[in-house]
Write an enzyme that holds these catalytic residues in place. Sequence first.
Site, PDB file in Angstrom:
ATOM      1  N   ASP A  19       1.598   1.972 -22.572  1.00 29.94           N
ATOM      2  CA  ASP A  19       1.174   0.613 -22.884  1.00 29.94           C
ATOM      3  C   ASP A  19       1.244  -0.354 -21.697  1.00 29.94           C
ATOM      4  O   ASP A  19       0.543  -1.192 -21.679  1.00 29.94           O
ATOM      5  CB  ASP A  19       2.342   0.037 -23.993  1.00 29.94           C
ATOM      6  CG  ASP A  19       2.634   0.863 -24.945  1.00 29.94           C
ATOM      7  OD1 ASP A  19       1.619   1.703 -25.404  1.00 29.94           O
ATOM      8  OD2 ASP A  19       3.735   0.891 -25.682  1.00 29.94           O
ATOM      9  N   LYS A 227       7.505  -1.179  -2.704  1.00 24.54           N
ATOM     10  CA  LYS A 227       7.653   0.259  -3.122  1.00 24.54           C
ATOM     11  C   LYS A 227       8.015   0.955  -1.811  1.00 24.54           C
ATOM     12  O   LYS A 227       7.421   0.890  -1.005  1.00 24.54           O
ATOM     13  CB  LYS A 227       6.034   0.763  -3.653  1.00 24.54           C
ATOM     14  CG  LYS A 227       5.929  -0.227  -4.852  1.00 24.54           C
ATOM     15  CD  LYS A 227       4.308  -0.144  -5.250  1.00 24.54           C
ATOM     16  CE  LYS A 227       3.575  -0.426  -4.029  1.00 24.54           C
ATOM     17  NZ  LYS A 227       1.917  -0.176  -4.450  1.00 24.54           N
ATOM     18  N   ASP A 252      -1.855   5.451  -4.776  1.00 24.27           N
ATOM     19  CA  ASP A 252      -2.540   6.599  -3.948  1.00 24.27           C
ATOM     20  C   ASP A 252      -1.726   7.169  -2.794  1.00 24.27           C
ATOM     21  O   ASP A 252      -1.984   7.928  -2.001  1.00 24.27           O
ATOM     22  CB  ASP A 252      -3.771   5.922  -3.186  1.00 24.27           C
ATOM     23  CG  ASP A 252      -3.397   4.803  -2.190  1.00 24.27           C
ATOM     24  OD1 ASP A 252      -3.645   4.962  -1.182  1.00 24.27           O
ATOM     25  OD2 ASP A 252      -2.498   3.805  -2.685  1.00 24.27           O
TER      26      ASP A 252
HETATM   27  O1  LIG Z   1       0.085  -1.587   5.546  1.00 22.92           O
HETATM   28  C1  LIG Z   1       0.390  -2.005   4.522  1.00 22.92           C
HETATM   29  O2  LIG Z   1       0.870  -3.067   4.394  1.00 22.92           O
HETATM   30  C2  LIG Z   1      -0.178  -0.960   3.368  1.00 22.92           C
HETATM   31  O3  LIG Z   1      -0.952  -0.079   3.721  1.00 22.92           O
HETATM   32  C3  LIG Z   1      -0.993  -1.622   2.161  1.00 22.92           C
HETATM   33  O4  LIG Z   1      -1.037  -3.001   2.417  1.00 22.92           O
HETATM   34  C4  LIG Z   1      -0.562  -0.895   0.843  1.00 22.92           C
HETATM   35  O5  LIG Z   1      -0.795  -1.778  -0.030  1.00 22.92           O
HETATM   36  P1  LIG Z   1      -0.922  -1.074  -1.389  1.00 22.92           P
HETATM   37  O6  LIG Z   1      -1.363   0.252  -1.334  1.00 22.92           O
HETATM   38  O7  LIG Z   1       0.580  -0.945  -1.990  1.00 22.92           O
HETATM   39  O8  LIG Z   1      -1.828  -2.051  -2.476  1.00 22.92           O
HETATM   40 MG   LIG Z   2      -2.104   2.060  -2.052  1.00 24.23          MG
END
Ligand SMILES: O=C(O)[C@H](O)[C@H](O)COP(=O)(O)O
Ligand SMILES: [Mg+2]
Length: 307
Positions: A19, A227, A252
């Site tokens: 959800d 994260k 990703d």
């Molecule tokens: O270098 C960074 O901060 C990250 O590569 C990028 O901004 C990650 O962003 P996300 O894939 O969490 O949207």
């Molecule tokens: Mg990403």
Amino acid sequence: MATQLSSKEDYESLLDKYDTWMFDCDGVLWRGDSPIDGAVEVLDILRKRGKLNQYPRKRLLFVTNNATKSRKNYKGKFDKIGAQVTVDEIYGSAYAAAVYISSVMKLPKDKKVYVIGMSGLEEELREEGISFIGGTDSADNTLETFTLANFTLDPDVAAVLCGLDTRINYTKLSKAFQYLTRNPGCHFLVTNEDSTYPTADGLLPGAGSISAPLRFALGEDPISIGKPAKTMLDCIQAKVNFDPARTIIVGDRLNTDILFGQAGGLATLLVLTGITSTKDITGPHASSIVPKYVTDSIGDLRALRSG
Ligand SMILES: O=C(O)[C@H](O)[C@H](O)COP(=O)(O)O
Ligand SMILES: [Mg+2]
């Protein structure tokens, strides 16, 4: 072993099971300013399908480690690509860092943060009422030689916060290093530790590569807020009541998005439009981080359009 999704039935089963859909942004919805083919349409499909009575209402959340933009900035980016998203659906590491400093660290009001980062990070700190120096300040955005003779230490700096800063320079690193080594108890915080950043034309150094010189010079690891850290999930749970067992994160990057999902008890769907490629999840050099599901692109979920 991850379940490779490919058919309409595969995607329909995800609608049945989950959800709350958390979307990573860079490498999932877009690369730089270029939307991933089909991403906007899939968000629209999920919203529409989520309203039909055969499914519980779907909630979409956007969870990005990219600290260069504030939630409001991201709302503008979503508007620009034609995706209907509200600010309270967006959770960025800039916002999470500001909340962490104000609510977890409880930075005293007479203290401030030295920032390596861009205007979006400054905006989130300002919104949380956090005093800061550095960032986009012109005195720091210079290629002039840095000398300690011309530097006055601010005794009120009680934390250094480092995020992705495409205008990084020796002055910023030197000032941060002074605060972290000369102000007693000065906290070393980073918004996230992504090593690379996926743009439409290829990979660039990410936030983790911006703070790496400080880690090396200090011989110390920072507290990372984005994260896969739980801090980011705590930030979301403080605002949104969701059931982890019926929540899926689409990402990703294995060592941020997928680890974040696994640590939070969420289902994980890896897409191959950003950092991770097939060789990272199959064969002799496959990562030990194994997502629950894999599909090539978020655009594959257009198979759901017919309903
Ligand atoms: O270098 C960074 O901060 C990250 O590569 C990028 O901004 C990650 O962003 P996300 O894939 O969490 O949207
Ligand atoms: Mg990403």
